[in-house]
Write an enzyme that holds these catalytic residues in place. Structure first.
Site, short mmCIF file in Angstrom:
data_model
loop_
_atom_site.label_atom_id
_atom_site.label_comp_id
_atom_site.label_asym_id
_atom_site.label_seq_id
_atom_site.Cartn_x
_atom_site.Cartn_y
_atom_site.Cartn_z
N PHE A 120 0.86 -1.09 -0.14
CA PHE A 120 -0.09 0.07 0.02
C PHE A 120 0.98 1.19 0.01
O PHE A 120 2.00 1.30 0.25
CB PHE A 120 -0.96 -0.01 1.27
CG PHE A 120 -2.49 0.00 0.81
CD1 PHE A 120 -3.08 -1.11 0.49
CD2 PHE A 120 -3.12 1.38 1.11
CE1 PHE A 120 -4.35 -0.99 -0.09
CE2 PHE A 120 -4.36 1.44 0.67
CZ PHE A 120 -5.02 0.20 0.25
N GLN A 234 -7.35 15.02 3.63
CA GLN A 234 -6.77 14.21 2.53
C GLN A 234 -7.42 14.12 1.13
O GLN A 234 -8.73 14.01 1.34
CB GLN A 234 -6.74 12.94 3.01
CG GLN A 234 -5.73 12.09 2.13
CD GLN A 234 -5.39 10.76 2.78
OE1 GLN A 234 -6.24 9.68 2.77
NE2 GLN A 234 -4.12 10.46 2.88
N HIS A 236 -7.88 11.79 -1.87
CA HIS A 236 -7.73 10.42 -2.53
C HIS A 236 -7.20 10.82 -4.04
O HIS A 236 -7.97 11.40 -4.86
CB HIS A 236 -8.61 9.48 -2.24
CG HIS A 236 -8.23 8.10 -2.58
ND1 HIS A 236 -7.90 7.75 -3.80
CD2 HIS A 236 -8.08 7.05 -1.59
CE1 HIS A 236 -7.61 6.33 -3.63
NE2 HIS A 236 -7.40 5.94 -2.34
N LEU A 246 -14.98 6.38 -4.76
CA LEU A 246 -13.60 5.84 -4.35
C LEU A 246 -12.88 4.42 -5.43
O LEU A 246 -13.82 3.46 -5.56
CB LEU A 246 -13.43 5.23 -3.21
CG LEU A 246 -12.12 4.79 -2.43
CD1 LEU A 246 -11.13 5.91 -2.67
CD2 LEU A 246 -12.33 4.44 -1.27
N GLU A 249 -6.93 2.32 -3.28
CA GLU A 249 -5.55 2.46 -3.62
C GLU A 249 -4.83 1.14 -3.81
O GLU A 249 -3.62 0.79 -4.42
CB GLU A 249 -4.71 3.05 -2.35
CG GLU A 249 -3.46 3.31 -2.48
CD GLU A 249 -2.97 4.38 -1.12
OE1 GLU A 249 -3.89 5.00 -0.83
OE2 GLU A 249 -1.64 4.19 -1.02
N ARG A 280 -0.49 9.35 -0.29
CA ARG A 280 -1.80 10.08 -1.12
C ARG A 280 -1.42 11.57 -1.55
O ARG A 280 -2.00 11.86 -2.35
CB ARG A 280 -3.00 9.90 -0.54
CG ARG A 280 -3.19 8.34 -0.32
CD ARG A 280 -4.57 8.08 0.44
NE ARG A 280 -5.03 6.73 0.30
CZ ARG A 280 -5.88 6.27 1.10
NH1 ARG A 280 -6.48 7.04 2.10
NH2 ARG A 280 -6.26 4.73 0.81
N HIS A 349 -11.15 12.76 0.68
CA HIS A 349 -11.39 11.33 1.15
C HIS A 349 -11.27 11.33 2.69
O HIS A 349 -11.86 10.32 3.03
CB HIS A 349 -10.34 10.71 0.40
CG HIS A 349 -10.21 9.17 0.67
ND1 HIS A 349 -11.22 8.47 0.62
CD2 HIS A 349 -9.25 8.55 1.52
CE1 HIS A 349 -11.10 7.24 0.72
NE2 HIS A 349 -10.11 7.22 1.54
N ARG A 384 -2.52 10.94 6.02
CA ARG A 384 -2.65 9.67 6.56
C ARG A 384 -2.28 8.85 5.30
O ARG A 384 -2.36 8.89 4.28
CB ARG A 384 -4.19 9.62 6.72
CG ARG A 384 -4.51 7.96 6.99
CD ARG A 384 -6.07 8.04 7.38
NE ARG A 384 -6.77 8.21 6.15
CZ ARG A 384 -7.27 7.06 5.34
NH1 ARG A 384 -6.69 5.95 5.64
NH2 ARG A 384 -8.16 7.15 4.26
#
Lengths: 571, 143, 116, 278
Positions: A120, A234, A236, A246, A249, A280, A349, A384
């Site tokens: 990730f 944030q 995304h 969404l 990721e 991100r 996001h 994050r």
């Protein structure tokens, strides 16, 4: 008007709320009388939309370590995270993941039957446990199902919290509207946990559910609890154009490419080492840079996009691990990602900021905790890492659930709730708000606010934009006083709930704009074109915003650094 | 939801009506109610056979050509009910409904999928053939 | 009794029906429709059939099977209506009683027919 | 494209009986029913009551009958319905609260009845050490049913759901999901409720639940498999499985990854420069 008594009241039925409820029941062995108050049905929380995974150190044998996860998180946060909280968080995670597995979640498995993990963004080890690309959904339903084990939990579905009852810095209860009957009730409790999630619906192009309007933050803010770090929103990198749904990721974690108009993997220019798997904020900024510099695909409605290509992963892998995003792109765009790239663009996001809490999730108010996205413990700092949000919900659900249970059990009797403030609240909602007979349509104000936030308080911010946004929000607030509430009926009045939500959104938008305006540096998700450098000398501190009738009053507290001093952040 | 899948795109089209099995359920229930009432009348009447005089009067009442359509409806009902019932027994024992698998969008349900439809059509066709045979016999006799 | 037990009994009755019902129908309909019709329903032939042991056994098996199947399903249909628990019990009991009465009555009449 | 939405309206506090109200709106290609309804709610008639949340088909809020068939509003495109008048009604078989909103409490209560959680007797369940092993076939056996979002469409489509006490498709699918979970040991505890007069035998395999399911759960399949499993277990043809064991410690490292080391600490605990403020 009715006063209901419970030992512990949990506001919000998302991951953190459900986890806290289970922990409270488990820890008290079913003795504690727990209430969950939620404005949707219990299973409809926004947590179900989480897709990618939940990080946790499970494979020490293969080279992972707590230290490494901590380092990744802290570096990802652009060193704004409180490092003692990160340490606690990382160490509690593995047992949470295994506990979920024991409660029945279907983590995707390796061939030998062990839990599989995927890479990730921003993580140096593939440590995201995942369930296809519907991880949040699987976790939510597992927790909801497990909660059915306990009979001491009462769920108040479709109750909308309007205010917190606080006296002498002590939590007394909440007031809430029961949507089904339309009556205001007060719930008197020894302890409370706020777990209402983020505030991202104030943005127009967003991955958030319609219901994620930051009610918990706004109510706490108006009750005098400071909000921390609200300027960090944030974005995304991959929200499906044009709906904003969404695209996980995990698609990039499995090996997807981001391509611009020329078919070039442009991430090599921005994060040569991690490429698409950079954190991100970096990927989002890179995509926006590409779009602004004209290397994105044009759309008539202004939602220019780049391509996310996963077609080279092969049919089998997509069907097994990325089935939902395939479904979304077929259903919403008519594009099958097995054959074609997906159009994506950064979308709001996650709210890194939230209610100010200490390392263990306790707010400054005695007897009140906050867990999950609504809180800002600060694990996530300025940005994050993917997979840390569901992880935070689990860990802080457990921690706050346990702490609140201990506190509630130690309190022998219920203290009296302030009756006059309940009546005042009832009057405010049903006489003032419901009786509004102005000329404005509240939903148009909402629309304008959301477009404004997208345009002026987006990924790239400047002083003039933010100033204008702050002014415009004030203006919208003024107009909001002059709205008309059409539906005067009490039964399931979504009109008034919508209006109360918009009121919350306006308050939070103001906090975000003011905090962003004050922070004259670029850190993590907060990027100021006029101050493009990180400024550790002046700004290695958390913003606190206090409510005053004239607007937010800002204050600052230092970051707790116990392991690593800030260094240059490069991927 | 039925889907037309070309190589690149899969476009959903939405059902205008419910599936065949749902209609079969209502047919099964209607024929069932009819057959139960027929059955109880049938055993009651047939059990009068020991009395010669009574039997003769029953024979003239029910043995005449106006009752043939009734007999034909009975045959039809029993064929449809039996054929569909056979499918239900088989599917309830786990045959022809497929196995749980990884769902692939557009998520065609395997329980009302190909195998189940084939078996339904085979059984119903057999029933219809038998009905036609019975109809032929009735027509032959009436003529 | 558990529902699954009732269902397993029904499975047995269904198998019986699959075997005996075609015998009953083909035998019968050829009698009705075929050339033998004129006499098939005559008193003598009916009584003669009633004394034919294999026919009697298959008839009784079929009778039991159909009564069980029909009453089991009637009970299903009735309890699908929004009824109180008590009333539902009553319906189950009535289905059982009706089934037993129908079976005993037919059985008795069959024995009587053999003895005539 | 101009479309007329004919929407079921009913406010129990002032209406005697439900009525339909028509709204004429213009839609684009790709507009979903939910977007159209939100447009109506926000621009034309603020008083319309609907439930909605995630708008991507995973939260399960916006189930309604569209032209008579239960569907998720957010998953249905208006232009694909190929009709100019679109009839929007609330889900059938649930009591109506207002307009398109129905009461689900009965369904969730039934979901609770089948004990939808892992039942085991070992102490490992609440004191986790390592994961339980789960083989791919055991995983795929229940994956499909674990995808249920409990939107209630199957319950609305089921022709038998006029029986209020019938557990209903998704509840039984969940029962099958937990019974056949390799980690579960609670077959006998759930048996009573599933094998009751209002349990799985009430299903007559009309299959509508599977037809309308937006997530490919195929509840009809689950219920038939449940019946099969109960029958074969009862007849002694199948043994009740034993719950899966805990994974042994990982001794052989199969993956060799190029994992970087975290940098050395630059601050030590005694130098902590701030305390836990509260």
């Amino acid at each position: 008007m009715e006063i209901i008594k419970h030992d512990l009241v949990i506001i919000g039925s998302g991951l953190a709320g459900l986890r806290a409820a289970i922990e409270a029941s488990r820890f008290s062995k079913g003795k504690l009388d727990v209430a969950i108050v939620t404005k949707t049905q219990a299973l409809r929380a926004h947590s179900v939309c989480a897709e990618g995974g939940t990080a946790g150190v499970l494979r020490v044998e293969e080279g992972d370590s707590f230290e490494l996860h901590e380092w990744d998180t802290i570096k990802g946060s652009d060193f704004l995270a409180d490092q003692d909280a990160v340490e606690l968080f990382v160490r509690l995670l593995p047992s949470e993941l295994i506990q979920l597995e024991h409660w029945g979640i279907l983590w995707s498995r390796r061939a030998d039957g062990r839990v599989d993990q995927r890479p990730f963004g921003g993580h140096s080890f593939p440590r995201a446990c995942y369930a296809g690309d519907y991880t949040g959904f699987a976790e939510m339903h597992t927790l909801y199902d497990t909660l059915q084990k306990y009979d001491n939990v009462k769920i108040y579905e479709e109750w909308f919290m309007t205010s917190l009852l606080i006296e002498e810095n002590k939590f007394k209860g909440i007031t809430a509207i029961e949507m089904k009957s339309g009556n205001m009730h007060a719930i008197k409790a020894k302890a409370g946990i706020i777990a209402t999630g983020g505030a991202g619906r104030i943005y127009s192009f967003t991955t958030y559910s319609h219901t994620t309007t930051g009610d918990g933050q706004a109510v706490a803010y108006r009750a005098g609890i400071p909000l921390k770090d609200m300027e960090f929103i944030q974005f995304h990198p991959t929200g499906l154009v044009p709906s904003g749904v969404l695209i996980t990721e995990g698609a990039r974690g499995e090996g997807g490419y981001l391509l611009n108009k020329e078919g070039e993997r442009f991430m090599k220019r921005y994060a040569p080492k991690l490429m698409e798997l950079a954190p991100r904020d970096i990927v989002s900024r890179s995509i926006m840079t590409e779009i602004i510099e004209g290397r994105g695909f044009k759309r008539p409605d202004g939602l220019d996009y780049v391509h996310l290509d996963i077609s080279h992963l092969g049919r089998e892998k997509i069907l097994e691990r990325l089935m939902s995003i395939r479904e979304y792109s077929i259903r919403l765009n008519g594009i099958d990602p097995i054959y074609e790239p997906i159009p994506v663009r950064p979308a709001a996001h996650y709210t890194m900021g939230g209610i100010h809490t200490d390392t263990y999730g306790a707010t400054p108010i005695q007897g009140l905790w906050a867990a999950g996205e609504v809180a800002c413990v600060s694990i996530h700092g300025a940005n994050r890492l993917g997979t840390n949000s569901t992880a935070e919900c689990l860990v802080y659900g457990t921690l706050t659930g346990r702490a609140a249970t201990q506190y509630a059990l130690s309190q022998s009797s219920y203290s009296n709730v302030p009756l006059d403030s309940i009546q005042m609240e009832e009057k405010r909602v049903f006489d003032e708000v419901l009786g509004k007979e102005g000329g404005e349509n509240p939903f148009e104000i909402k629309e304008e606010l959301r477009n404004l936030m997208d345009k002026k308080v987006g990924i790239f911010r400047t002083e003039s934009d933010l100033k204008e946004a702050a002014k415009e929000i004030r203006n919208l607030k003024k107009r909001f006083k002059n709205i008309k509430v059409v539906d005067k009926s009490r039964v399931y009045n979504t009109n008034i709930i919508g209006v109360l939500e918009i009121e919350n959104m306006l308050d939070l938008a103001e906090v975000i704009a003011y905090s962003a305006l004050a922070r004259t540096e670029s850190r993590g998700a907060h990027y100021r074109i006029d101050y493009p450098q990180r400024d550790d000398k002046n700004w290695l501190k958390h913003t606190l915003a206090y409510y005053t009738p004239e607007g937010p009053k800002l204050d600052y507290i230092p970051v707790r650094i116990i392991k690593w001093l800030p260094v240059e952040r490069k991927y | 939801m039925s889907i037309t899948e070309t190589k690149k795109h899969a476009v959903a089209s939405y059902p205008k009506r419910y599936n065949l099995e749902r209609y079969m359920f209502f047919i099964q229930r209607a024929t069932g109610i009819f057959l139960v009432s027929y059955f109880y009348i049938h055993i009651f009447i047939y059990n009068q056979r020991i009395d010669a005089a009574l039997w003769a009067s029953i024979k003239t009442a029910f043995g005449n050509p106006t009752m043939y359509p009734m007999s034909f409806i009975f045959v039809t009902a029993i064929m449809i009910h039996g054929a569909n019932g056979l499918r239900l027994i088989l599917t309830q024992l786990g045959f022809f409904i497929g196995k749980p698998k990884l769902p692939v969008y557009p998520y065609p349900p395997s329980s009302i999928g190909k195998a189940e439809r084939v078996i339904l059509f085979i059984l119903i066709s057999v029933a219809i053939i038998l009905i036609i045979v019975a109809l032929g016999e009735f027509l032959f006799f009436i003529r | 009794m558990r529902e699954s037990t009732l269902w397993i009994i029904e499975l047995v009755t269904l198998i019986i029906m699959i075997i005996t019902l075609p015998i009953h129908l083909i035998n019968f309909s050829s009698l009705i429709i075929g050339p033998g019709y004129a006499t098939a329903m005559s008193y003598e032939e009916v009584i003669a059939r009633a004394k034919n042991l294999p026919y009697v056994i298959s008839s009784i098996l079929l009778l039991g099977a159909i009564i069980y199947h029909s009453m089991y399903r009637v009970r299903f249909m009735v309890s699908e209506l929004p009824l109180s628990k008590k009333f539902e019990r009553l319906i189950s009991l009535m289905c059982l009683i009706v089934g037993i009465i129908a079976f005993l009555y037919s059985f008795y009449m069959t024995i009587v027919a053999i003895l005539v | 494209m101009e479309v007329v939405f004919k929407i079921h309206r009913f406010d129990p506090s002032k209406d005697v009986s439900p009525y339909y109200k028509q709204y004429k709106i213009t839609i684009d290609k790709g507009t979903t029913v939910l977007e159209a309804l939100l447009y109506i709610k926000e621009r034309l008639d603020n008083s319309l009551a609907i439930r909605y949340s995630c708008r991507m088909g995973i939260c399960g809020s916006c189930g309604m009958r569209i032209n008579g068939i239960p569907m998720l509003a957010c998953k249905t495109q208006v232009s694909m319905l190929k009709s100019n008048i679109i009839l929007i009604e609330p889900l059938s078989n649930n009591p109506i609260i207002k307009d398109l909103v129905t009461n689900f409490s009965n369904l969730f209560a039934k979901h609770k009845m089948i004990k939808p959680y892992i039942i085991r007797k070992d102490s490992e369940l609440d004191n986790p050490t390592r994961e339980y092993l789960q083989k791919p076939n055991e995983f795929f056996n229940i994956l499909q049913f674990a995808l249920c979002i409990k939107c209630g469409l199957c319950w609305s489509a089921c022709p038998i759901s006029s029986d209020n006490r019938y557990l209903g498709p998704f509840v039984l699918a969940q029962a099958y999901r937990y019974i056949s979970d390799s980690r579960d040991d609670g077959y006998n505890e759930r048996f009573d409720i599933i094998d009751s007069p209002h349990g799985c035998w009430r299903c007559h395999f009309a299959g509508s639940c599977s037809q309308v399911c937006p997530r490919g759960v195929d509840p009809a399949l689950a219920i038939q498999l449940l019946k099969k499993s109960i029958t074969t277990t009862k007849l002694g043809l199948k043994k009740i499985k034993t719950a899966a064991p805990v994974a042994p410690p990982l001794t052989e490292v199969t993956r060799k990854l190029d994992v970087p080391q975290p940098p050395p600490r630059t601050v030590f605990k005694n130098q902590r420069d701030s305390t836990n403020e509260r």
